[in-house]
Design a protein around this motif. Sequence first.
Motif, PDB file in Angstrom:
ATOM      1  N   GLY A  41     -91.226-100.911 -25.255  1.00  0.00           N
ATOM      2  CA  GLY A  41     -91.088-101.981 -26.226  1.00  0.00           C
ATOM      3  C   GLY A  41     -89.760-101.941 -26.947  1.00  0.00           C
ATOM      4  N   LYS A  56     -88.065-102.232 -30.646  1.00  0.00           N
ATOM      5  CA  LYS A  56     -88.402-102.067 -32.057  1.00  0.00           C
ATOM      6  C   LYS A  56     -87.427-102.880 -32.906  1.00  0.00           C
ATOM      7  CE  LYS A  56     -89.057 -97.854 -33.407  1.00  0.00           C
ATOM      8  NZ  LYS A  56     -88.873 -96.389 -33.574  1.00  0.00           N
ATOM      9  N   ARG A  68     -89.048 -98.269 -27.822  1.00  0.00           N
ATOM     10  CA  ARG A  68     -90.121 -97.311 -27.580  1.00  0.00           C
ATOM     11  C   ARG A  68     -90.120 -96.980 -26.093  1.00  0.00           C
ATOM     12  NH1 ARG A  68     -95.016 -99.551 -31.466  1.00  0.00           N
ATOM     13  NH2 ARG A  68     -94.387 -98.387 -33.329  1.00  0.00           N
ATOM     14  N   THR A  90     -92.621-104.955 -33.379  1.00  0.00           N
ATOM     15  CA  THR A  90     -92.370-104.471 -32.025  1.00  0.00           C
ATOM     16  C   THR A  90     -92.668-105.562 -31.002  1.00  0.00           C
ATOM     17  OG1 THR A  90     -93.020-102.231 -32.691  1.00  0.00           O
ATOM     18  CG2 THR A  90     -92.948-102.689 -30.331  1.00  0.00           C
ATOM     19  N   LEU A  91     -91.824-105.672 -29.991  1.00  0.00           N
ATOM     20  CA  LEU A  91     -92.075-106.541 -28.848  1.00  0.00           C
ATOM     21  C   LEU A  91     -92.498-105.646 -27.682  1.00  0.00           C
ATOM     22  CD1 LEU A  91     -91.949-109.370 -27.540  1.00  0.00           C
ATOM     23  CD2 LEU A  91     -89.577-108.831 -26.889  1.00  0.00           C
ATOM     24  N   PRO A  92     -93.792-105.556 -27.397  1.00  0.00           N
ATOM     25  CA  PRO A  92     -94.248-104.673 -26.319  1.00  0.00           C
ATOM     26  C   PRO A  92     -93.730-105.154 -24.963  1.00  0.00           C
ATOM     27  CG  PRO A  92     -96.071-105.281 -27.762  1.00  0.00           C
ATOM     28  CD  PRO A  92     -94.923-106.197 -28.093  1.00  0.00           C
ATOM     29  N   LEU A  93     -93.453-104.211 -24.074  1.00  0.00           N
ATOM     30  CA  LEU A  93     -92.998-104.509 -22.717  1.00  0.00           C
ATOM     31  C   LEU A  93     -93.862-103.742 -21.726  1.00  0.00           C
ATOM     32  CD1 LEU A  93     -89.136-104.101 -23.249  1.00  0.00           C
ATOM     33  CD2 LEU A  93     -90.430-106.242 -23.246  1.00  0.00           C
ATOM     34  N   ARG A  94     -94.120-104.355 -20.555  1.00  0.00           N
ATOM     35  CA  ARG A  94     -94.855-103.653 -19.517  1.00  0.00           C
ATOM     36  C   ARG A  94     -94.516-104.272 -18.161  1.00  0.00           C
ATOM     37  NH1 ARG A  94     -99.978-102.678 -20.167  1.00  0.00           N
ATOM     38  NH2 ARG A  94    -100.680-103.001 -18.048  1.00  0.00           N
TER      39      ARG A  94
END
Length: 224
Positions: free
Chosen positions: A89, A91, A102, A185-189
Amino acid sequence: MTDLPLTALTRVRRLPHHQRTDRAALYGVIDDALSATVAIVRDDRPVALPVGIGRDGDDLLIHGSTGSDFFRRIAAGAPVCVTVTHLLGLKYARSLFDSSMRYRCAVVHGVASVVPPEEKEAALLALSEHLMPGRSADVRPMTARELAATMVLRIPLAEASVKDNAGSLVEEDDDGEDRAVWAGTLPLRVVAGDPVTSAQTAAGTPVPASIGRAAARIAASGTA
């Protein structure tokens, strides 16, 4: 399971409280990944290439062409540095200075050894099972020519560092920043898309179950 030793190469100096020294953390970073960056010094210049990876016990497995100068130098004893990173993610702090990422990452240092011919097919199957679980049952066996053209290398997971800041905070209480500015936070996956059948595959050929297993594996880890 022994802890990872702290050495001059593996001790984390920036934000050391995020370092993990348990081998389970190292194996988790590797097992959730499909690729890594392998770096060596070649002719006095650093060279880094992405490679597919797998793990066999306490060893990292990589493979490439026997005609590759890069792989031949590693096989001849050039020290390697292998980096595996999962970006989790972005931050967004209330300043650019404090904004960050992150992630979970591992850095492995070592000297590789060549997998001998009598063990090469098993090592390649282990790599295949990690990258494309179950695929070997769908396709023809490897030929002697293909095995001869492929080099498999083992890198011992003896000297490695792991850094995991997945739970790190975006902000701290009483930091003096303006709370009217958005922070978070912008989560990434990583996600697997729908399988795309090649144009030359016979019409009506079903997508094998192994493709679904690979997609499920990626979905479970969320990283690659």
